[in-house]
Scaffold this active site. Structure first.
Site, mmCIF file in Angstrom:
data_model
loop_
_atom_site.group_PDB
_atom_site.id
_atom_site.type_symbol
_atom_site.label_atom_id
_atom_site.label_comp_id
_atom_site.label_asym_id
_atom_site.label_seq_id
_atom_site.Cartn_x
_atom_site.Cartn_y
_atom_site.Cartn_z
ATOM 1 N N GLU A 214 41.602 -16.074 -39.265
ATOM 2 C CA GLU A 214 42.930 -16.582 -38.903
ATOM 3 C C GLU A 214 43.804 -15.486 -38.294
ATOM 4 O O GLU A 214 44.508 -15.718 -37.324
ATOM 5 C CB GLU A 214 43.642 -17.185 -40.124
ATOM 6 N N ASP B 298 52.352 -20.726 -36.192
ATOM 7 C CA ASP B 298 51.612 -20.249 -37.361
ATOM 8 C C ASP B 298 52.010 -18.811 -37.663
ATOM 9 O O ASP B 298 52.135 -18.000 -36.748
ATOM 10 C CB ASP B 298 50.100 -20.312 -37.103
#
EC number: 3.2.1.17
Length: 129
Positions: A35, A53
């Site tokens: 990620e 994000d």
């Protein structure tokens, strides 16, 4: 801050993440690697729904945190910017909230793509946990 794999593993272990909701420590570290590359300042503002994000776990502003740019469910009850500092205690607390949903770790696309169902038994072998 950019964590090393083993440094993050130790931190997550100290926060009770090994086996949390049935997910091994290796799953959490693998997810963070894909990620954010272990970077607490990682930011992605390019989601198709206009959300962003944030941080080491790439927590999403539509669901988990409040940003000033659009509305949010804010399920972790926190400002998204808090996920960009060096202290990941709040990021970990929010990740615990995320994984309690029925999707579990499948909430993280990178986890599904790179970690789910993979043999992670040797992933943390060098860490001497």
């Amino acid at each position: 801050k950019i964590f090393s794999k083993c440094e993050l593993a130790r931190k997550l272990k100290s926060m009770g993440m090994d086996g949390f909701h049935g997910y091994s420590l290796a799953n959490w570290v693998c997810m963070a690697e894909y990620e954010s590359n272990f970077n607490t300042q990682a930011f992605n503002g390019r989601n198709s729904n206009g959300s962003s994000d944030y941080g080491i776990f790439q927590l999403n502003s539509k669901w988990w945190c409040k940003s000033n740019s659009h509305s949010s469910a804010n399920a972790c009850n926190i400002m998204c910017s808090k996920f960009l500092d060096d202290n990941i205690d709040d990021d970990i607390a929010c990740a615990k909230r995320v994984v309690k949903d029925p999707n579990g770790m499948s909430a993280w696309v990178a986890w599904v793509k790179h970690c789910k169902g993979k043999d992670l038994s040797k992933y943390l072998a060098s860490c001497n946990l």
